[in-house]
Design a protein around this motif. Structure first.
Motif, PDB file in Angstrom:
ATOM      1  N   ASP A 161       0.839  -1.197   0.000  1.00 39.55           N
ATOM      2  CA  ASP A 161       0.000   0.000   0.000  1.00 39.55           C
ATOM      3  C   ASP A 161       0.879   1.253   0.000  1.00 39.55           C
ATOM      4  O   ASP A 161       1.582   1.508   0.986  1.00 39.55           O
ATOM      5  N   PRO A 162       0.850   2.057  -1.058  1.00 40.98           N
ATOM      6  CA  PRO A 162       1.697   3.251  -1.118  1.00 40.98           C
ATOM      7  C   PRO A 162       1.377   4.260  -0.020  1.00 40.98           C
ATOM      8  O   PRO A 162       2.229   5.082   0.340  1.00 40.98           O
ATOM      9  N   GLY A 163       0.176   4.203   0.518  1.00 40.89           N
ATOM     10  CA  GLY A 163      -0.207   5.144   1.559  1.00 40.89           C
ATOM     11  C   GLY A 163       0.253   4.748   2.950  1.00 40.89           C
ATOM     12  O   GLY A 163       0.210   5.562   3.872  1.00 40.89           O
ATOM     13  N   ASN A 164       0.717   3.514   3.111  1.00 41.76           N
ATOM     14  CA  ASN A 164       1.139   3.041   4.421  1.00 41.76           C
ATOM     15  C   ASN A 164       2.515   3.607   4.765  1.00 41.76           C
ATOM     16  O   ASN A 164       3.435   3.577   3.945  1.00 41.76           O
ATOM     17  N   ILE A 165       2.669   4.101   5.991  1.00 42.13           N
ATOM     18  CA  ILE A 165       3.922   4.752   6.387  1.00 42.13           C
ATOM     19  C   ILE A 165       5.119   3.815   6.308  1.00 42.13           C
ATOM     20  O   ILE A 165       6.253   4.252   6.117  1.00 42.13           O
ATOM     21  N   ARG A 166       4.869   2.504   6.408  1.00 43.90           N
ATOM     22  CA  ARG A 166       5.977   1.550   6.303  1.00 43.90           C
ATOM     23  C   ARG A 166       6.535   1.464   4.883  1.00 43.90           C
ATOM     24  O   ARG A 166       7.570   0.836   4.659  1.00 43.90           O
ATOM     25  N   ASN A 167       5.845   2.092   3.946  1.00 39.74           N
ATOM     26  CA  ASN A 167       6.322   2.125   2.557  1.00 39.74           C
ATOM     27  C   ASN A 167       6.825   3.506   2.142  1.00 39.74           C
ATOM     28  O   ASN A 167       6.991   3.772   0.955  1.00 39.74           O
ATOM     29  N   HIS A 168       7.079   4.376   3.116  1.00 35.55           N
ATOM     30  CA  HIS A 168       7.606   5.712   2.837  1.00 35.55           C
ATOM     31  C   HIS A 168       9.086   5.750   3.191  1.00 35.55           C
ATOM     32  O   HIS A 168       9.458   5.604   4.361  1.00 35.55           O
ATOM     33  N   VAL A 169       9.929   5.963   2.199  1.00 36.04           N
ATOM     34  CA  VAL A 169      11.373   5.987   2.421  1.00 36.04           C
ATOM     35  C   VAL A 169      11.749   7.052   3.432  1.00 36.04           C
ATOM     36  O   VAL A 169      12.579   6.831   4.329  1.00 36.04           O
ATOM     37  N   GLU A 170      11.150   8.240   3.303  1.00 30.05           N
ATOM     38  CA  GLU A 170      11.516   9.351   4.173  1.00 30.05           C
ATOM     39  C   GLU A 170      11.144   9.105   5.632  1.00 30.05           C
ATOM     40  O   GLU A 170      11.667   9.751   6.552  1.00 30.05           O
ATOM     41  N   SER A 171      10.253   8.150   5.868  1.00 28.93           N
ATOM     42  CA  SER A 171       9.853   7.821   7.233  1.00 28.93           C
ATOM     43  C   SER A 171      10.581   6.592   7.762  1.00 28.93           C
ATOM     44  O   SER A 171      10.197   6.033   8.798  1.00 28.93           O
ATOM     45  N   GLY A 172      11.601   6.171   7.052  1.00 28.40           N
ATOM     46  CA  GLY A 172      12.344   4.992   7.486  1.00 28.40           C
ATOM     47  C   GLY A 172      11.611   3.704   7.206  1.00 28.40           C
ATOM     48  O   GLY A 172      11.751   2.725   7.946  1.00 28.40           O
TER      49      GLY A 172
END
Length: 336
Positions: A161-172
């Motif tokens: 899911d692109p919206g999940n924070i676990r898939n955000h590079v900037e959020s680690g």
């Protein structure tokens, strides 16, 4: 009456609301007395749901509460260090979710904060306080399987899911920081030492850029460790410790259930069909309750927390080295 540490919580993050806080409310040495969110309505809703006495509409208000002894920090990864530092400067002990930082330099910055404030800061690797892991440590140190020579781990789940924070590079986001860190922790715990060098293979999602599949080899003086972690594979987890005379397997090493006993398997025969396996079973317990109690007891009794800053920095050094190896294609040395 048993003295308890009074906890406050930064944010209404899911891991806190669904797992950690309900567990800590059953702790022998813990009470959860306040929760904060940037949205007061969310804080009040969470407080009402969990029966937490006080809700705050800002993190600063919580840190100013003189009736709070310690802070649990489950904020997004990029916010771990700034708010852990602020909490410590406010005189609160801090249990910060893993990974404690995004870089070694960030984690090391907390050493000066800890020295100035005099508080204790720990990383929330709940496995390090949990009965089955403590028992494995006992067995390894006692030489039950001979000399430990190899540790093998696997940890995966599926989330694209692109919206999940676990898939955000900037959020680690990504596999290595989110779950590979557990496999590294397992290897370092097993050998009781730091790897001399590591090598990693990293496959990144073409759109989200997070590492979706990472494998690594860690070279220790005592032997070797291998692991694979992924955020886009069938959910699975296993850790095995191989010695010169036997093998230990943790059946469900990381997401241990709280509604049934857990088991470790000890094989001292090498019989391939498993007829020689001895099973040790551990009573039903919540690893997050045990984590909160272990941290709180260390504060109340003046001991060391289960995973202090030095341990967090060492784990992060291995993570950084694996990322470097993924880019260089070479063995890399962890640097603290």
């Amino acid at each position: 009456m048993e003295k308890k540490l009074r906890w406050g919580v930064l944010s209404t993050a899911n891991i806190g609301i669904k797992k950690v806080l309900p567990a800590m409310q059953h702790g022998r040495y813990t009470t959860v007395d306040a929760i904060a969110s940037r949205d007061l309505a969310k804080a009040k809703e969470a407080a009402a749901k969990l029966g937490i006495p006080r809700a705050y509409g800002s993190y600063e208000e919580l840190l100013a509460d003189p009736k709070i002894d310690a802070i649990y920090n489950p904020l997004p990864n990029q916010m771990h260090v700034p708010w852990t530092a602020k909490a410590a400067e406010a005189g609160k002990h801090v249990l910060c979710e893993k990974p404690i930082s995004l870089t070694v330099a960030e984690a090391k910055s907390l050493l000066a904060v800890r020295a100035r404030s005099g508080v204790k800061i720990g990383e929330a690797f709940m496995i390090r306080s949990y009965s089955q892991w403590l028992r494995v440590g006992e067995l390894l140190r006692a030489g039950r399987i001979g000399q430990l020579r190899s540790v093998a781990g696997f940890f995966s789940y599926f989330n694209d899911d692109p919206g999940n924070i676990r898939n955000h590079v900037e959020s680690g986001g990504g596999a290595l920081l989110d779950i590979g860190c557990y496999c590294i922790q397992a290897a370092r715990y097993g050998f009781g030492q730091e790897p001399k060098r590591v090598v990693g293979l990293i496959d990144r999602d073409p759109k989200m850029k997070i590492d979706r599949l990472t494998s690594a080899m860690l070279d220790f003086d005592g032997g070797q460790a291998i692991f694979t972690c992924s955020t886009q594979l069938v959910p699975y987890q296993k850790v095995q410790f191989f010695g010169t005379r036997g093998r230990i397997e943790i059946e469900i090493p990381f997401n241990a259930p709280k509604d049934r006993p857990t088991r470790i398997l000890i094989d001292e025969t090498g019989e391939l069909f498993g007829s020689g396996i001895i099973i040790e079973e551990f009573s039903t317990a919540d690893q997050y309750t045990m984590q909160g109690d272990a941290f709180s007891r260390a504060i109340l009794e003046g001991g060391e927390v289960p995973v202090p800053l030095e341990e967090a920095i060492a784990n992060m050094a291995v993570i950084e080295a694996i990322f470097r190896s993924g880019e260089s294609g070479r063995w890399e040395k962890p640097q603290v």
